[in-house]
Design an enzyme around this catalytic site. Structure first.
Site, PDB file in Angstrom:
ATOM      1  N   ARG A  49     -12.814  -0.668   4.283  1.00 18.37           N
ATOM      2  CA  ARG A  49     -13.369  -1.737   3.299  1.00 18.37           C
ATOM      3  C   ARG A  49     -14.622  -2.390   3.872  1.00 18.37           C
ATOM      4  O   ARG A  49     -15.173  -2.366   4.745  1.00 18.37           O
ATOM      5  CB  ARG A  49     -12.413  -2.972   3.052  1.00 18.37           C
ATOM      6  CG  ARG A  49     -11.981  -3.422   4.179  1.00 18.37           C
ATOM      7  CD  ARG A  49     -11.090  -4.639   4.007  1.00 18.37           C
ATOM      8  NE  ARG A  49     -10.294  -4.976   5.197  1.00 18.37           N
ATOM      9  CZ  ARG A  49      -9.499  -6.262   5.198  1.00 18.37           C
ATOM     10  NH1 ARG A  49      -8.647  -6.491   4.235  1.00 18.37           N
ATOM     11  NH2 ARG A  49      -9.142  -6.780   6.394  1.00 18.37           N
ATOM     12  N   TRP A  51      -3.904  -6.514  14.035  1.00 19.65           N
ATOM     13  CA  TRP A  51      -5.401  -6.133  14.255  1.00 19.65           C
ATOM     14  C   TRP A  51      -5.743  -6.904  15.971  1.00 19.65           C
ATOM     15  O   TRP A  51      -7.259  -6.436  15.992  1.00 19.65           O
ATOM     16  CB  TRP A  51      -6.163  -6.846  13.309  1.00 19.65           C
ATOM     17  CG  TRP A  51      -6.050  -8.113  12.472  1.00 19.65           C
ATOM     18  CD1 TRP A  51      -5.170  -8.211  11.476  1.00 19.65           C
ATOM     19  CD2 TRP A  51      -6.146  -9.373  13.227  1.00 19.65           C
ATOM     20  NE1 TRP A  51      -4.980  -9.703  11.296  1.00 19.65           N
ATOM     21  CE2 TRP A  51      -5.613 -10.217  12.392  1.00 19.65           C
ATOM     22  CE3 TRP A  51      -6.977  -9.802  14.390  1.00 19.65           C
ATOM     23  CZ2 TRP A  51      -5.782 -11.712  12.595  1.00 19.65           C
ATOM     24  CZ3 TRP A  51      -6.980 -11.225  14.573  1.00 19.65           C
ATOM     25  CH2 TRP A  51      -6.515 -12.104  13.724  1.00 19.65           C
ATOM     26  N   GLU A  76      -4.635 -17.103   3.444  1.00 19.39           N
ATOM     27  CA  GLU A  76      -3.629 -16.325   4.241  1.00 19.39           C
ATOM     28  C   GLU A  76      -3.099 -16.749   5.386  1.00 19.39           C
ATOM     29  O   GLU A  76      -3.927 -17.213   6.316  1.00 19.39           O
ATOM     30  CB  GLU A  76      -4.326 -14.966   4.563  1.00 19.39           C
ATOM     31  CG  GLU A  76      -4.932 -14.332   3.407  1.00 19.39           C
ATOM     32  CD  GLU A  76      -5.746 -13.015   3.643  1.00 19.39           C
ATOM     33  OE1 GLU A  76      -5.752 -12.497   4.825  1.00 19.39           O
ATOM     34  OE2 GLU A  76      -6.582 -12.464   3.014  1.00 19.39           O
ATOM     35  N   GLN A 111       0.385  -1.011   8.096  1.00 17.37           N
ATOM     36  CA  GLN A 111       1.578  -1.008   8.142  1.00 17.37           C
ATOM     37  C   GLN A 111       2.475  -1.735   9.180  1.00 17.37           C
ATOM     38  O   GLN A 111       3.582  -1.759   9.071  1.00 17.37           O
ATOM     39  CB  GLN A 111       2.050   0.710   8.262  1.00 17.37           C
ATOM     40  CG  GLN A 111       1.601   1.260   9.190  1.00 17.37           C
ATOM     41  CD  GLN A 111       1.577   2.756   9.322  1.00 17.37           C
ATOM     42  OE1 GLN A 111       2.756   3.266   9.592  1.00 17.37           O
ATOM     43  NE2 GLN A 111       0.827   3.513   8.781  1.00 17.37           N
ATOM     44  N   MET A 112       1.840  -1.977  10.310  1.00 15.57           N
ATOM     45  CA  MET A 112       2.338  -3.190  11.291  1.00 15.57           C
ATOM     46  C   MET A 112       2.228  -4.425  11.322  1.00 15.57           C
ATOM     47  O   MET A 112       2.615  -5.212  12.295  1.00 15.57           O
ATOM     48  CB  MET A 112       1.649  -2.579  12.757  1.00 15.57           C
ATOM     49  CG  MET A 112       2.018  -0.918  13.186  1.00 15.57           C
ATOM     50  SD  MET A 112       3.742  -0.711  13.079  1.00 15.57           S
ATOM     51  CE  MET A 112       4.346  -1.404  14.600  1.00 15.57           C
ATOM     52  N   HIS A 113       1.667  -4.755  10.097  1.00 14.99           N
ATOM     53  CA  HIS A 113       1.598  -6.445   9.947  1.00 14.99           C
ATOM     54  C   HIS A 113       2.660  -6.811   9.150  1.00 14.99           C
ATOM     55  O   HIS A 113       3.060  -6.387   7.988  1.00 14.99           O
ATOM     56  CB  HIS A 113       0.140  -6.304   8.811  1.00 14.99           C
ATOM     57  CG  HIS A 113      -0.341  -7.849   8.625  1.00 14.99           C
ATOM     58  ND1 HIS A 113       0.438  -8.931   8.333  1.00 14.99           N
ATOM     59  CD2 HIS A 113      -1.350  -8.190   9.229  1.00 14.99           C
ATOM     60  CE1 HIS A 113      -0.232  -9.839   8.261  1.00 14.99           C
ATOM     61  NE2 HIS A 113      -1.330  -9.691   8.933  1.00 14.99           N
ATOM     62  N   ASN A 142     -13.374 -10.718  -0.835  1.00 13.46           N
ATOM     63  CA  ASN A 142     -12.586 -10.913  -0.035  1.00 13.46           C
ATOM     64  C   ASN A 142     -13.258 -10.885   1.492  1.00 13.46           C
ATOM     65  O   ASN A 142     -14.016 -10.115   1.886  1.00 13.46           O
ATOM     66  CB  ASN A 142     -11.370  -9.917   0.281  1.00 13.46           C
ATOM     67  CG  ASN A 142     -10.213 -10.350   1.190  1.00 13.46           C
ATOM     68  OD1 ASN A 142      -9.328 -11.011   0.813  1.00 13.46           O
ATOM     69  ND2 ASN A 142     -10.384  -9.842   2.255  1.00 13.46           N
ATOM     70  N   GLU A 143     -12.964 -12.269   2.187  1.00 15.92           N
ATOM     71  CA  GLU A 143     -13.440 -12.444   3.485  1.00 15.92           C
ATOM     72  C   GLU A 143     -14.867 -11.989   3.747  1.00 15.92           C
ATOM     73  O   GLU A 143     -15.114 -10.870   4.584  1.00 15.92           O
ATOM     74  CB  GLU A 143     -12.736 -11.871   4.557  1.00 15.92           C
ATOM     75  CG  GLU A 143     -11.297 -12.790   4.802  1.00 15.92           C
ATOM     76  CD  GLU A 143     -10.484 -12.407   5.908  1.00 15.92           C
ATOM     77  OE1 GLU A 143     -10.684 -11.024   6.311  1.00 15.92           O
ATOM     78  OE2 GLU A 143      -9.614 -13.070   6.281  1.00 15.92           O
TER      79      GLU A 143
HETATM   80  C1  GAL Z   1      -7.450 -10.633   6.443  1.00 16.73           C
HETATM   81  C2  GAL Z   1      -7.502 -10.187   5.184  1.00 16.73           C
HETATM   82  C3  GAL Z   1      -6.530  -9.189   4.710  1.00 16.73           C
HETATM   83  C4  GAL Z   1      -5.685  -8.609   5.688  1.00 16.73           C
HETATM   84  C5  GAL Z   1      -5.339  -9.423   6.803  1.00 16.73           C
HETATM   85  C6  GAL Z   1      -4.467  -9.116   7.824  1.00 16.73           C
HETATM   86  O1  GAL Z   1      -8.554 -10.696   7.293  1.00 16.73           O
HETATM   87  O2  GAL Z   1      -8.282 -10.698   4.256  1.00 16.73           O
HETATM   88  O3  GAL Z   1      -6.778  -8.487   3.542  1.00 16.73           O
HETATM   89  O4  GAL Z   1      -6.380  -7.437   6.201  1.00 16.73           O
HETATM   90  O5  GAL Z   1      -6.733 -10.095   7.376  1.00 16.73           O
HETATM   91  O6  GAL Z   1      -3.946 -10.072   8.811  1.00 16.73           O
END
Ligand code: GAL
Length: 646
Positions: A103, A320, A312, A361-363, A141-142
């Protein structure tokens, strides 16, 4: 105090949507963010929109009594769009085009991509702008996530030249501002100027700072184009963008000025693992996050827009960071309540349900992959109940302002003069010291309204405009300037009258020499009969002002002229705490030395305490003995939250 969640109906069978919506509503959520990555489903073929599925998703959520935050999908241009015009891809500093397949692969300077964005945003806003369920829009987004603000594309090169022409008018003016006579860097026209990339050794710092200013302005105008469309086609709805943590590559004050609500994405455990905190802190706060990191960002973003919130909120392990631990039981609740205590208008968890496929998938989510509740679900339920006890309290102006600017950060970055020195770090360290003294803080731009504060701290802004200096002087506050304040002109040159430049009108002193010190090398300061340390940076001052504290060799460290104070070195936490506590006490503020794991914050007539530590803490020295608790009590469990009436 609104609670919400991020949801991706396109990831789940339609037959499941109604159940999800019912559960969200039963949980007590009022807002659901959807749509921000769904461009390939909104427009599967060029010009052929498919809104039917999104209509049904919106109706399903609306029927369950939920309101919506619609995200514009411009962070994820679909494959057909990229293939049609590959020049819309951003180019990285190695000259490589950002590839399709994740993205944020676009260049802010591609006019063609901007038009495509305006087209899809217009189509979305025409269809849903007046829908009764739509309460808010999120642009893109971000901005900048995955290092995507700067692009070195041909589009960016042309746009940068245009930006420079607007700023300087004539190339001779630019040559003087940047000092291009140095190393034969002079240009004959704006057409000769390129972005500062690929140079043999460091590029000219004035060039670097201007490229950052330009790149930031590209983000602000990209955002403003969407905002204009949304304001026109969707009147009365709030507009937000979700900012990030420890991210400074564009001016959030400028982007925030076009928003109704500045939101940010708070991932305390991921940030701790990725940030340069010492190892002992990373171990101690492994499952809690750094005790000041979240609040620091809450306070920064509160200063960016009339309202702010968390779009979020981390619900469990993320995917990540290099290492992704699970939060200590109670932390998801603590993080959420801490945001509300700092005045958040919205807290929304990311995401509703863990996704079994693709990159994340691991989030974790509030629900597991199999749709059973994950541990965060119960904590979210608890937050809904807590909100009933604390709602109605609104944030007040803090007694202390910390001045922060993105432009200042870019200046520090362009030429740090010492390893790891930057304005964000200095601002954060000052913030952390203030918090240990139990003080509430506003973090504001030097261009903002700075009236009504008792104490204003400037943790090294290299340039402050003369208009801001006048307002600071007239504010009536005590003003503490840390070293390097006023050390550059707006063009990034040493002021002709030496540092602190224009500040000399208020503080009669000159910085005649500076030096940076490697880690572990310190200088000693004698203050009120005690020895404390200066680290990283020391300055020699020429001044007639008497010193309130001196280095052990007799040179002045802390000087004062009326309400203005200056420190000629970067103080250790202890030394800075000493100086700030003296000033706060002189200003009549309540100073409470908190336990190392506990942080305090007032909201309206409530005072909150948050325990970031892995052990229980007694609040005896931090709360009055007869405190009337609304949440928790005197014994604060690990991850515990207490709130009492002031
Ligand atoms: C943010 C993002 C989300 C998702 C999330 C995962 O940076 O806006 O789309 O990727 O992290 O932690």
């Amino acid at each position: 105090m609104r609670l919400g969640v991020c949801y991706y109906p396109e990831h789940w069978p339609e037959a499941r949507w109604a159940e999800d919506a019912r559960q969200m509503s039963e949980l007590g959520l009022s807002l659901v963010r959807i749509g921000e990555f769904a461009w390939s489903r909104f427009e599967p073929e060029p010009g052929q929109y498919d809104w039917a599925w999104f209509d049904r998703a919106i109706e399903t959520l609306h029927n369950a009594g939920l309101k919506l935050i619609l995200g514009t999908p411009t962070a994820t241009p679909p494959k057909w769009l990229v293939d049609r015009d590959p020049s819309m891809l951003a180019i990285d500093k190695h000259g490589q085009a950002r590839g399709f397949g994740s993205r944020r692969h676009y260049c802010f300077s591609s006019q063609n991509y901007r038009q495509e964005c305006q087209r899809i945003v217009t189509a979305m806003a025409e269809r849903y702008g007046q829908h009764p369920a739509v309460a808010m829009w999120q642009t893109d987004n971000e901005f900048g996530c995955h290092d995507t603000i700067e692009s070195y594309s041909e589009h960016a090169r042309q746009a940068f030249r245009h930006w420079l022409r607007q700023r300087y008018g004539a190339i001779a003016v630019l040559n003087t501002a940047w000092g291009n006579v140095f190393w034969s860097q002079e240009y004959r026209s704006f057409e000769e100027v390129d972005p500062p990339v690929g140079t043999v050794t460091e590029p000219n710092p004035s060039h670097v700072v201007d490229f950052q200013r330009f790149s930031s302005d590209q983000v602000a105008s990209f955002n403003a184009e969407q905002v204009d469309i949304l304001r026109h086609l969707s009147p009365g709805r709030e507009i937000t963008h979700n900012f990030m943590g420890a991210f400074t590559a564009f001016d959030h004050h400028k982007v925030g000025a076009d928003l109704d609500l500045a939101s940010w994405d708070s991932y305390p455990l991921g940030f701790l693992d990725m940030s340069p905190f010492p190892d002992d802190q990373k171990r101690r706060y492994l499952r809690q996050g750094h005790p000041d990191f979240q609040a620091f960002h809450h306070d920064i973003y509160r200063g960016c827009s009339p309202k702010w919130g968390v779009m979020e909120q981390q619900p469990g392990p993320v995917n990540w960071a290099p290492n992704n631990p699970a939060p200590l039981d109670g932390m998801v609740r603590l993080w959420s309540l801490e945001a509300l205590a700092h005045g958040a208008d919205l807290v929304s968890w990311f995401r509703w349900r863990q996704c079994p496929f693709a990159q994340e998938q691991m989030h974790a989510g509030l629900l597991r992959v199999d749709a059973e509740p994950a541990p965060a679900f119960a904590e979210a339920t608890q937050v809904v109940q807590d909100v009933e006890l604390i709602s109605g309290h609104v944030t007040k102006q803090a007694p202390i302002a910390l001045l922060w600017s993105y432009d200042g950060q870019w200046m520090h970055h362009a030429q740090p003069q010492a390893e790891g020195l930057d304005l964000l770090r200095q601002t954060f360290e000052t913030y952390a010291v203030l918090r240990r003294l139990g003080l509430d803080i506003d973090i504001v731009s030097p261009e903002a309204d700075i009236s009504g504060y008792d104490l204003i701290i400037i943790p090294g802004l290299p340039f402050i405009s003369e208009a801001s200096l006048k307002r600071l002087d007239a504010s009536g506050a005590q003003i503490l300037c840390l070293c390097r304040t006023g050390s550059k002109t707006e063009d990034f040159q040493i002021p002709p009258n030496l540092a602190p430049g224009a500040l000399q009108d208020y503080l009669p002193l000159k910085v005649t020499r500076v030096e940076s010190l490697r880690s572990g090398c310190v200088e000693t300061v004698e203050i009120d009969g005690e020895s404390r340390q200066v680290e990283r940076w020391r300055e020699a001052l020429e001044t007639r002002l008497p010193a309130r504290a001196r280095f052990s060799d007799g040179a002045p460290f802390w000087v004062q002229e009326k309400s203005w104070h200056y420190l000629a070195g970067w103080p250790s936490g202890e030394l800075l705490g000493h100086v700030i506590a003296s000033l706060a006490l002189e200003a009549g503020l309540d100073v409470v030395l908190t336990h190392e794991d506990v942080r305090l914050r007032s909201l309206g007539s409530l005072r909150f305490a948050f325990n970031y530590g892995p052990e229980p803490v007694n609040l005896a020295h931090m709360a009055p003995a007869n405190a009337e608790f609304v949440l928790g009590g005197m014994e604060l469990a690990p991850a515990g939250v207490a709130a009492w009436r002031i």
